[in-house]
Design a protein around this motif. Structure first.
Motif, PDB file in Angstrom:
ATOM      1  N   ARG A 358       0.797  -1.196  -0.070  1.00  0.00           N
ATOM      2  CA  ARG A 358       0.003  -0.003   0.044  1.00  0.00           C
ATOM      3  C   ARG A 358       0.920   1.244  -0.139  1.00  0.00           C
ATOM      4  N   MET A 359       2.210   0.972   0.062  1.00  0.00           N
ATOM      5  CA  MET A 359       3.049   2.430   0.012  1.00  0.00           C
ATOM      6  C   MET A 359       3.226   3.072  -1.311  1.00  0.00           C
ATOM      7  N   LYS A 360       2.758   4.099  -1.404  1.00  0.00           N
ATOM      8  CA  LYS A 360       2.893   4.934  -2.390  1.00  0.00           C
ATOM      9  C   LYS A 360       2.742   6.423  -2.034  1.00  0.00           C
ATOM     10  N   GLU A 361       3.780   7.063  -1.468  1.00  0.00           N
ATOM     11  CA  GLU A 361       3.993   8.308  -0.673  1.00  0.00           C
ATOM     12  C   GLU A 361       4.867   9.129  -1.434  1.00  0.00           C
ATOM     13  N   THR A 362       4.611  10.555  -1.222  1.00  0.00           N
ATOM     14  CA  THR A 362       5.772  11.424  -1.731  1.00  0.00           C
ATOM     15  C   THR A 362       6.503  11.589  -0.423  1.00  0.00           C
ATOM     16  N   ALA A 363       7.815  11.446  -0.845  1.00  0.00           N
ATOM     17  CA  ALA A 363       8.974  11.492   0.015  1.00  0.00           C
ATOM     18  C   ALA A 363      10.114  12.427  -0.234  1.00  0.00           C
ATOM     19  N   THR A 364      10.717  12.896   0.915  1.00  0.00           N
ATOM     20  CA  THR A 364      11.747  13.742   0.595  1.00  0.00           C
ATOM     21  C   THR A 364      13.181  13.141   0.941  1.00  0.00           C
ATOM     22  N   LEU A 365      14.274  13.230   0.048  1.00  0.00           N
ATOM     23  CA  LEU A 365      15.458  12.334   0.464  1.00  0.00           C
ATOM     24  C   LEU A 365      16.480  13.287   0.559  1.00  0.00           C
ATOM     25  N   TYR A 366      17.198  13.103   1.437  1.00  0.00           N
ATOM     26  CA  TYR A 366      18.779  13.573   1.530  1.00  0.00           C
ATOM     27  C   TYR A 366      19.705  12.792   1.458  1.00  0.00           C
ATOM     28  N   VAL A 367      20.745  12.785   0.812  1.00  0.00           N
ATOM     29  CA  VAL A 367      21.840  11.947   0.677  1.00  0.00           C
ATOM     30  C   VAL A 367      22.842  12.412   1.554  1.00  0.00           C
TER      31      VAL A 367
END
Length: 373
Positions: A358-367
């Motif tokens: 069910r996961m289909k989310e907008t995410a913010t990523l920082y490397v």
């Protein structure tokens, strides 16, 4: 998206110049603009990451050490991580704050994956009629970046015919017998096999109760086409309700012929190998180390080097609770393309399948990238 932004405290609205008073409505609008501008300031240091002080960072250290290697990470940094006291969150936090800098990868789609469990047998018979294929001997994988710098991180596959590399057969052709590939096991459900190929690895329980682990071996080089998107476009499933669970329900209700035709519209086909791993370990990812539930993600290796620590800001697909934690880029996937596209590994079992599906989310990523010495 508010996650990942740090509002500054505004003590008062700036006083306008003499003779140019602002009406009450404009004062409110001006205050709102100031607040929004402050919220847009991104974190500049690791310690400023949203939720940084809440994560149990010591839990991420074993997974970090397992995949810590050049060229993504220098050997000295890996050795320093290995020397950290186990279970010490403060030491782990200080290590990442001191030894890493931030690179914002941006916002993107985050999906989930898990290790499925199928029923199967070593030989064909009874309900076990669906083959799990091993890698064919004629499949050739190509790293396109070795031929052209602008194709760095891109790969394909094919086979040689008359001295030329040609595209490898698609899913429909392979299922029809166009490829000679060894059969590792026989399973009882075509839809479950389809999702095993999407996940890339899984467990097969044999009639005697023993378990065989299947790992990713190769892919036919064809582009991945999500059948959930096709079902939404055709009005079969409302777009907001598309999930692994709703797709499986549609395939079961549609009957074998319609289900087979839909799955064939995804030309991508994954071949497997038998993998050895302890029951408490996850499957091996593209980096060659066991995946850790909720600490491993699949990324586009052309955008994020494998082995890199990544801070994710998203929300739980079932509860809506914030997910703000350190994960490791340890896997790849055919559908994982783009600078901030990621797939979070949830583990195995029913709970993992429910959340991942069910996961289909907008995410913010920082490397987190190694700081200069």
């Amino acid at each position: 998206m508010e996650a990942g932004r740090h509002p500054r405290r505004l003590s008062r609205v700036a006083r306008p110049p003499a003779g140019r008073g602002l009406r009450p409505g404009r004062i409110a609008a001006f205050a709102l603009l100031c607040l929004l501008a402050a919220c847009a300031v991104p974190p500049r240091h690791v310690a400023e990451l949203p939720g940084w002080g809440e994560d149990s960072l010591a839990e991420a250290i074993p997974a970090f050490i397992a995949g810590c290697r050049p060229p993504a990470l220098p050997e000295a940094l890996c050795a320093e991580a290995a020397a950290l006291p186990r279970g010490d969150n403060a030491a782990a936090r200080a290590f990442f704050e001191r030894r890493f800098t931030l690179r914002a990868a941006g916002e993107g789609l985050m999906t989930g994956y898990y290790e499925p469990e199928l029923r199967g047998a070593a030989s064909r018979g009874g309900p076990y009629t669906i083959p799990l294929h091993g890698r064919p001997s004629d499949l050739v994988e190509v790293d396109l970046g070795r031929f052209a710098p602008d194709l760095r991180g891109r790969r394909t596959a094919g086979r040689v015919e008359a001295g030329r590399l040609v595209p490898y057969p698609d899913r429909a052709a392979i299922e029809a017998g166009a490829v000679e590939a060894p059969v590792l096991l026989w399973v009882d459900d075509a839809a479950e096999k389809f999702f095993l190929q999407i996940q890339g690895s899984g467990r097969v329980v044999l009639p005697d109760g023993s378990v065989r682990r299947m790992g990713y071996a190769a892919q036919n080089g064809r582009a991945y086409v999500p059948i959930g998107r096709l079902l939404a476009e055709r009005g079969e499933i409302p777009r907001e309700q598309v999930s692994m669970q709703s797709i499986l329900a549609w395939l079961e209700a549609a009957g074998p012929e319609r289900a087979r035709a839909l799955m064939a519209e995804n030309p991508s086909y994954v071949f497997f190998r038998e993998a050895s791993a302890r029951p408490e370990q996850g499957p091996s990812g593209s980096l060659g180390v066991p995946l850790t539930p909720l600490r491993s993600i699949a990324v586009d290796r052309g955008e994020i080097p494998l082995g890199s620590p990544v801070w994710i800001v998203a929300k739980h697909p079932l509860t809506g609770a914030p997910i703000r934690r350190l994960v490791l880029a340890q896997d790849t996937g055919g559908a994982i393309k783009g600078p901030a596209r990621a797939d979070l590994f949830w583990g195995w079992g029913e709970a993992a399948a429910e959340a991942a599906g069910r996961m289909k989310e907008t995410a913010t990523l920082y490397v987190l990238e190694p700081a200069a010495p």
